[in-house]
Design a protein around this motif. Sequence first.
Motif, PDB file in Angstrom:
ATOM      1  N   THR A   1       0.805  -1.225   0.000  1.00  0.00           N
ATOM      2  CA  THR A   1       0.000   0.000   0.000  1.00  0.00           C
ATOM      3  C   THR A   1       0.835   1.272   0.000  1.00  0.00           C
ATOM      4  OG1 THR A   1      -0.185  -0.074   2.410  1.00  0.00           O
ATOM      5  CG2 THR A   1      -1.945  -1.131   1.135  1.00  0.00           C
TER       6      THR A   1
ATOM      7  N   TRP B   1      -0.325  -4.550   3.698  1.00  0.00           N
ATOM      8  CA  TRP B   1      -1.618  -4.755   4.330  1.00  0.00           C
ATOM      9  C   TRP B   1      -2.026  -6.217   4.237  1.00  0.00           C
ATOM     10  CZ3 TRP B   1      -6.724  -5.361   1.934  1.00  0.00           C
ATOM     11  CH2 TRP B   1      -7.766  -5.317   2.872  1.00  0.00           C
TER      12      TRP B   1
ATOM     13  N   GLU C   1      -2.282  -3.429   8.711  1.00  0.00           N
ATOM     14  CA  GLU C   1      -1.318  -2.692   7.902  1.00  0.00           C
ATOM     15  C   GLU C   1      -0.071  -2.422   8.735  1.00  0.00           C
ATOM     16  OE1 GLU C   1      -2.010   0.338   4.426  1.00  0.00           O
ATOM     17  OE2 GLU C   1      -2.311   1.328   6.347  1.00  0.00           O
TER      18      GLU C   1
END
Length: 122
Positions: free
Chosen positions: A29, A47, A85
């Motif tokens: 991400t 993530w 995350e």
Amino acid sequence: MGCGTPQGKMSKNTVLPNGLVQGHAYTVTGVKQVMSQGTPVNLVRVWNPWGQGQWKGDWSDKSPFRQTVSPEDREMCLSVADDGEFWMTQEDFCRFYSDLDICCLCPDFLDGTSSYHWKTSF
């Protein structure tokens, strides 16, 4: 960008001591370079789509390395939450993930008119 951990010898979806799930798909991400004690560190944000379970190594949510960056970097990209995350170094990413898939869904790519050409390497 999707990435995956290797299957290994244990059963699928085994959570390893480092917090990663064996034989599991993740999503990249973000990436960020931060300065840590005068040295640049390349970080990758990953993530877990399960929304829980995170990396427990260097630069993880509870790692002391997080205190070595500026308050601005800590605030901007190193938030702490049990949301699946997490951040890890580029070196650890390369060590613990076996593949990285990058997809392009540009219309001109699909019809063959793009001047950009994809390459694949293994």
